[in-house]
Design an enzyme around this catalytic site. Structure first.
Site, PDB file in Angstrom:
ATOM      1  CE  LYS A  80      -3.739   2.114   2.756  1.00 39.06           C
ATOM      2  NZ  LYS A  80      -4.604   1.922   3.938  1.00 39.06           N
ATOM      3  CB  SER A 150      -7.572   3.882   3.233  1.00 35.74           C
ATOM      4  OG  SER A 150      -6.769   3.199   4.195  1.00 35.74           O
ATOM      5  CB  SER A 174      -8.221   1.038   5.958  1.00 30.28           C
ATOM      6  OG  SER A 174      -8.831   2.286   6.188  1.00 30.28           O
TER       7      SER A 174
END
Length: 444
Positions: A80, A150, A174
């Site tokens: 990420k 996210s 997330s």
């Protein structure tokens, strides 16, 4: 998907160890798969193609010399884009950092995974500042639906078979929410059970990391190898296990108010599996409404986000999404006294809640109110997972069924802080009880 991208991590590892599959072949297969799908799914901020292939060549040579670092040797992973990878910029989904210089060193989790032989395939998209302003990523099951956030890109990349393993982060929901929306397995360990050094902060009181994989065997293998526990069935759970689990089905007004019939039904399906296997299943209501956890969580996150990013927002407000601007500006209005009071209340409520949950080996709830919304301007509501993030224990997400629109539905399992190994084994047990495979599941 071609045959290589359909393999589990353990299957890849076995083939690598036998010399019938090389890290170079694995990386090339996944890069080809990215080339086929990325234009529609948009999971990747950056694919580090050249360096991934060079690393694969080096690791292949190690295999030829008889050195295999771990079961992750030669396995490509996605990272990420709020987690530092040396030589790559960390842009956190924001125009503010579009010209960021490459990171000088790896985040601690990345350094460890590299040492274990994992190959960083690239950086996956995140929502801006890891908050609610969406990434460009689409849900692999239906491109008109959100993949969640996210950790949008990490979940979508794994779901689409672009990479077998990815790292995400969670401050509210997330990891768990995008896993549920994208029909894959995920583990958010106990708070700080994966190191956050080198991770862009949102609210350090809750910031955590997690793994995404297509199956629970993949997720658990990554976690166990990372912590050098080995890949063993420590609890020896099976269909005929003599260990009787005490299972709590969590009921809260939040679930009753916002949960869709589909979401509630899959929880009932899993609870029925436990009952049929001879385990003790009870319904349990938390001593504090989950809405109270959500309110306090928002105060703490807003205050800490303002502390870390207030100056950046004030200077670059026109180039930052409105969700994050609103969060930081609300945090600036919170006094230190109010923040500290919220922290104290959280600790008191956590103690009460885990005392009430203490009799249970595992707790079951829906991770999200429904399947992924048909919207790309939202990442979906985080509220079903946020209270559990505050509680700080390990969380697992397991896909269970498809709804009437062909979108994934999942359950979430939880355990007390520190009981990560036990939750992992129970999660694998659930996956095997059900024989879960979304391609074969009937609609809920």
């Amino acid at each position: 998907m071609d045959k290589i991208t359909q393999l589990s991590i353990l299957q890849m590892a076995e083939r690598i160890s036998k010399g019938v599959l090389s890290p170079v072949e694995i990386v090339k297969a996944h890069l080809e798969h990215i080339d086929q799908l990325e234009a529609d799914i948009k999971a990747w901020k950056l694919v580090d193609r050249k360096r991934a292939l060079e690393t694969a060549e080096l690791l292949a040579e190690e295999v030829r010399l008889g050195r295999i670092r771990s079961p992750l040797h030669g396995i490509p992973i996605g990272v990420k884009d709020n987690i530092d990878v040396a030589g790559l910029p960390t842009q956190v989904g924001s125009k503010v950092f579009q010209h960021a210089k490459p990171a000088q060193k790896d985040a601690k989790i990345v350094a460890k995974l590299k040492a274990l032989g994992a190959i960083i395939l690239g950086k996956t998209h995140t929502t801006e500042f890891t908050w609610f302003d969406p990434a460009p990523t689409r849900n692999p099951f239906n491109h008109n639906h959100t993949p969640g956030g996210s950790s949008s890109g990490s979940a979508a990349a794994v779901s689409a078979g672009m990479v077998p393993l990815a790292i995400g982060s969670q401050t509210a929901a997330s990891v768990c929410r995008p896993a549920a929306y994208c029909g894959i397995s995920a583990l958010k360990p106990s708070w700080r059970n994966l190191p956050t050094d080198g991770v862009f902060p949102l609210a350090p009181t809750f910031d955590s990391l997690g793994f995404f994989g297509r199956t629970w065997d993949d997720v658990s293998l990554a976690y166990e190898v990372f912590h050098q526990h080995g890949h063993q069935e420590k609890m020896n759970l099976s269909h005929h296990s003599v260990k009787i689990l005490k299972v709590g089905i969590v009921e809260d007004p939040l679930y009753q108010r916002e949960g869709s019939p589909h979401a509630i039904k899959v929880v009932k399906q899993i609870s029925k599996l436990f009952e049929e296997a001879g385990h003790a299943v009870e319904r349990v209501t938390p001593p504090h409404p989950f809405d109270d956890f959500i309110t306090l969580h928002r105060q703490v996150v807003a205050y800490e986000a303002a502390e870390y990013h207030g100056a950046t927002v004030q200077t670059n407000k026109a180039n930052i999404g409105h969700h994050f601007v609103e969060l930081v500006e609300s945090g600036m209005a919170i006094t230190k006294e109010s923040y500290e009071k919220a922290r104290r209340l959280i600790e008191e409520m956590k103690a009460d809640t885990w005392k009430a949950f203490q009799p249970y080996d595992v707790l079951i709830s829906p991770p999200v109110p429904a399947s992924a919304p048909k919207r790309l301007d939202t990442t979906g509501p985080p509220n079903f997972t946020t209270p559990w993030t505050v509680l700080g224990g390990p969380l697992s997400v397991i896909p269970v069924a498809l709804d009437s629109n062909g979108l994934p539905l999942a359950v979430m399992l939880a355990a007390a802080p520190g009981n990560d190994t036990e939750l992992i084994q129970i999660s694998k047990y659930v996956e095997r009880m059900k024989g879960l495979n979304l391609k074969q599941l009937s609609q809920a």
